[in-house]
Structure formats: structure tokens, C-alpha cells
Design an enzyme around this catalytic site. Structure first.
Site, PDB file in Angstrom:
ATOM      1  N   GLU B  43       0.832  -1.213   0.000  1.00  0.00           N
ATOM      2  CA  GLU B  43       0.000   0.000   0.000  1.00  0.00           C
ATOM      3  C   GLU B  43       0.872   1.271   0.000  1.00  0.00           C
ATOM      4  OE1 GLU B  43      -2.134   0.518   3.654  1.00  0.00           O
ATOM      5  OE2 GLU B  43      -3.740   1.688   2.740  1.00  0.00           O
ATOM      6  N   LYS B 116     -10.490   2.371  -1.435  1.00  0.00           N
ATOM      7  CA  LYS B 116     -10.566   1.732  -0.108  1.00  0.00           C
ATOM      8  C   LYS B 116     -11.869   2.103   0.607  1.00  0.00           C
ATOM      9  CE  LYS B 116      -7.459   1.368   3.964  1.00  0.00           C
ATOM     10  NZ  LYS B 116      -6.061   1.689   4.364  1.00  0.00           N
ATOM     11  N   CYS B 153      -5.573  -2.841   2.694  1.00  0.00           N
ATOM     12  CA  CYS B 153      -5.202  -2.756   4.107  1.00  0.00           C
ATOM     13  C   CYS B 153      -6.393  -2.930   5.055  1.00  0.00           C
ATOM     14  CB  CYS B 153      -4.444  -1.455   4.369  1.00  0.00           C
ATOM     15  SG  CYS B 153      -3.459  -1.550   5.907  1.00  0.00           S
TER      16      CYS B 153
END
Lengths: 289, 289
Positions: B43, B116, B153
Site C-alpha cells: 500500500e 478503499k 489494508c
């Protein structure tokens, strides 16, 4: 009342129903004597795992819930020992049959029941022949010692079920189970897969999880199956804190401070950051809504 | 085209953006030379993990997607090496900012992007200051080698996200990551929790999973953080098949026969037996619908 001791048990089962109930009771007494307050017996412990074959005679094993002999028997045990007992049983309800858990509180009262939602079907696991998919929805029971989410065996493969119980306030997840060899393919040993899936539920929901599985070899008309035990207790990061072997009659226990676990869970932030607005694919079978 | 080789990488990042990009490219070339077709960088690899602190100057690190320098750079690499590259980057979109992955196919074309969905906020992880929660929904990309679900993540802690990608047809789950120490509590090491949660996603969805995490110690105004690496590849029963240590620059790879995995997944039966009619608690934050 933040600290709770939970226990998992595992045992072999014969066609002597009274002997199986007595064996379960003996394991419960052993667990209670060492301080356990919530004690989990395995799935359908009153009999061998009859779903190994299709046979209409096995419908006779079921009983209606009010007055179910296993419930009546273990209510007295729960009351005497002041322990919470989720009792797995074969339920008849008018013209329907379910794979059900009845939750007995530490005073012997019946808190309610949960009917297994996810029903497997495959060689050796012919549950779709016996059980309708449960119609209760997922359940969390507020017991004397903890809010308990309980689901049954095949349910344990579904993250949706664990998450739903966690969202509904469960502090501990319980899974009575009967799983072992795959009669069509002796090369498959699903025990690691089985444990890791549930460790994932504990880790993702940041709460303890208890799984009780059957042991022993049971013969049916088409062959035999060996149940692999490996009952375990996971902590709130999915770590195994206690584990049985594949073949021994066992009582496992572990203690958790549920206030401490809740503080860690809430500080970790996963429940704060969920995105229900994006979860609609979960409400379909093909992900297309 | 059923067999695919996937790779995870991990590396430390400095404030020399060109050096980070060059290091990422070197790891990609190393992975491709050993046969990897889908190669995952961690990331936000272009810079240190700036979310360690709140600082308005870091908004300057973002770029609009068309013409984003990381995308332009790695499109050429993907095309030359014939590899699929999910590229994690800091995206500016008019007045909004997102933590985004752009999926580059093996011919260098842009297949699309994912923003995300789940954004953390806590000591050392001030992502809510920088990123709006993603508005793309979960994404699965049909690449030259496999249908890839990619999330980012903190998304990796949410079973809903993994399941949604699986339902949408993903054959492999990919998670670029930046996680390490907790500045407010040095006693917390979440690496096991982090791995077990994702192993659970692989196990429950019966598909491989690749996680690439950052290494190294990075200093900010309020202290420093050490990223714990431990990048890994899980197989379709959640077993770790490759794993990096906590501090070494590493390329990991593993090969999977996706047809064989799909046959096992479908034979196992979990997707057949889901109960969307019971999953409505998942669509609320408090489980009450």
C-alpha cells in the site's frame, strides 16, 4: 461478572442413547468441577451421526421441543451445577425437522432455541435429507455469564453467521459440531481448514470462540466415517488457546475477561468502520443482487 | 490458462519517491523473472506512510488518476513484462481524496480502480484525516491471468469485503497493506491477528489470498512506527504457503491451479448453502437492521 470460563468437550457416541447422555453429563460435571460456567457438548451427541446415510427410520429419533428428553435431562444438570448448557438435538416440529440447539441458563431455565441455518449435503453428510434450513434466524442468548452466540456445525463455515451474531451482541461464539472424514475421498482432511475458518471468525469479530467436535469411528450401511475431534477454544485475535487431539475424550477450558475483550474489540475499530451501504452483494447468491 | 503464479513483495520506503518507485520496479522484475504473473506491491509504496501524522502538506502527495505518475510508470512495466500489477496510490479527485488501487492488465491497459472502503483512525493510523471512505464499492477485475479481487489494508479486517469479492467472481484476493506497531501501546503486536483474519477469508471463501505489507521504521513528528512485514500467500484452505519475515526486502510467490481450486470450492458447497434471507443484520451497524 466480567470473567467467564468456557469449556469444550468431545466424545464418541454409540446407539445407546442413555449412555451417550450419561457420558455428556460426566464431561459436563468434570468441566464444572474445574470451574467452567459455559460448557459445550458436541452436535447431536445423543446418537451416532445418523446423517451418514439416508434412512427414513432415523426421523424417529427426533422429538418435539417442549418435553424433549435431552432438554429435560440437562435442565436439571444446569440447575444443579449452575452452568449454562447449549444442548444440540434433533427437533421435530409438527411436519418439519430441524437441527436445533436449546440454550439452558444456569438456573435450568430454557432461554430459547436456534435452528441450524446452513444445511450441508454430500457423501457422508446427508443433512438436507433430514433437516429443513432453520427458520429462527441467528440467535444470541443473554445468559447468567455472558451473551452467547450459538450456531451449529456447517454454520461455522459462513462468516455471515459469525458476524451477524457479533453484531447482535454476542460476546462468545459457540459451535457444536460433527465433522470428520470424507467417505468419497479419504485424502481429504479438512481439520485445518475447519479450524482456520473459525479462527478467522474469532479474529475478525475480536471475540472468543468455542468448537466442540465428535470423535470415534461410526459405521453405516455404506461404510464408516471417523470424526476428527480437534475441538478447540480460540481467543479474540483468533489464536488457539486450547485444543484437543483427534481421538481422545476431552474437556478443554479457557477463561476470558469479557470486559477487557470488549475494550480491545472497540478500540480496534472494526465495528465502527463497517460499510453496510456496500454490503448488498452479500444478500444474493451470485453477488449480483 | 488455469495455472497462475502470484507474488507478494515487501520493502521499506523513504521520502525519495523516485527511489521507491525504482525499488518497487526492481522487485516486480525479480518476481516476473521467476515466473510470477500477478505481482502485488504494498500500500502507498511511493512514500513513507504519511498517515502517521495529521499534516495538510501531505495532501500535495496526491494526483488525479488520469495521468497519475505511478500509473504511467507501471503501465510500461506491466506491458513489457506481461504481468498484472495492482498499483496502490494516493488519489485526488476534484475536492476529494482516496486511498486507491488501479488495476493494470498484462498489456499495460488500465482495467479500472478501487477506492478503499474501510478507513481506519487511531494513533499512528490517521487515515480518516486524509481519505474519504471509498465510493466505488468492491471490485473484481478480469485480468489476463485470473479474476482478481483487490482491497486495501484495513479492508482486510472485514469478512464482508472478502465475501463480496468472492461472490462477484474473484478467484484470488489481493491486499496491499501498511501495518506495524501501535504507537500508543508498544505491547501490541497485531501481526498474528492480522494474518489469521485474512487466513480466515481465504478459508471461508476457498480461494488463494495475497497480502503485501511494508517493512522498516519511519519517523514522524510524534515518534516512529515500525512496519512488521510478514507478507504472505495463503492457499484455498487458509494455509500459509509462503511467508516473509518482519524486516527483509522480499519477493514471495506461489502457483495455483485455479480450475482445481474452483472445483474444490464448488464441491465443498458453502456457496450453495448461503442464506441471504437471514443476512439482513449485516446491513446495519448495530445488528438491529
Amino acid at each position: 461478572m466480567s470473567k467467564v470460563t468456557v469449556a469444550a468437550t468431545q466424545m464418541a457416541c454409540s446407539w445407546d442413547r442413555a449412555a451417550n447422555v450419561a457420558r455428556g453429563e460426566r464431561l459436563i460435571r468434570e468441566a464444572a468441577a474445574s470451574g467452567a460456567q459455559v460448557i459445550l457438548l458436541q452436535e447431536l451427541f445423543e446418537t451416532p451421526y445418523f446423517c451418514q446415510e439416508h434412512s427414513t427410520r432415523f426421523f424417529e429419533l427426533a422429538h418435539e421441543l417442549p418435553g424433549h428428553p435431552a432438554v429435560e435431562h440437562f435442565r436439571a444438570v444446569a440447575r444443579e451445577l449452575k452452568v449454562v448448557l447449549p444442548v444440540s438435538l434433533f427437533e421435530r416440529a409438527n411436519n418439519s425437522y430441524f437441527n436445533t440447539v436449546v440454550m439452558l441458563d444456569a438456573d435450568g431455565s430454557v432461554l430459547g432455541h436456534y435452528r441450524k441455518s446452513h444445511i450441508p449435503e454430500g457423501p457422508g453428510y446427508h443433512e438436507k435429507f433430514y433437516f429443513s434450513p432453520g427458520d429462527t434466524g441467528f440467535k444470541v442468548f443473554e445468559t447468567a455469564y455472558a451473551k452467547l452466540g450459538v450456531a451449529i456445525c456447517w454454520d461455522q463455515w459462513f462468516p455471515e453467521c459469525a458476524r451477524a451474531m457479533a453484531l447482535m451482541g454476542a460476546e462468545v461464539l459457540l459451535y457444536p459440531t460433527a465433522i470428520g472424514s470424507e467417505p468419497h475421498d479419504p485424502s481429504i482432511d479438512s481439520s485445518g481448514h475447519w479450524q482456520r475458518t473459525m479462527q478467522g471468525h474469532a479474529a475478525a469479530n475480536v471475540m472468543p470462540l468455542v468448537a466442540s467436535n465428535r470423535i470415534g469411528t461410526e459405521s453405516g450401511e455404506r461404510g464408516s466415517m471417523t470424526f476428527y475431534g480437534s475441538s478447540f477454544i480460540a481467543g479474540p485475535t483468533g489464536e488457539k488457546v486450547a485444543e484437543a487431539d483427534r481421538s481422545s475424550e476431552t474437556v478443554l477450558s479457557a477463561s476470558f475477561d469479557l470486559d477487557q475483550v470488549r475494550r480491545y474489540r472497540h478500540a480496534w475499530g472494526v465495528f465502527r468502520d463497517r460499510r453496510p451501504d456496500l454490503y448488498y452483494p452479500l444478500l444474493s447468491l451470485d453477488g449480483r443482487g
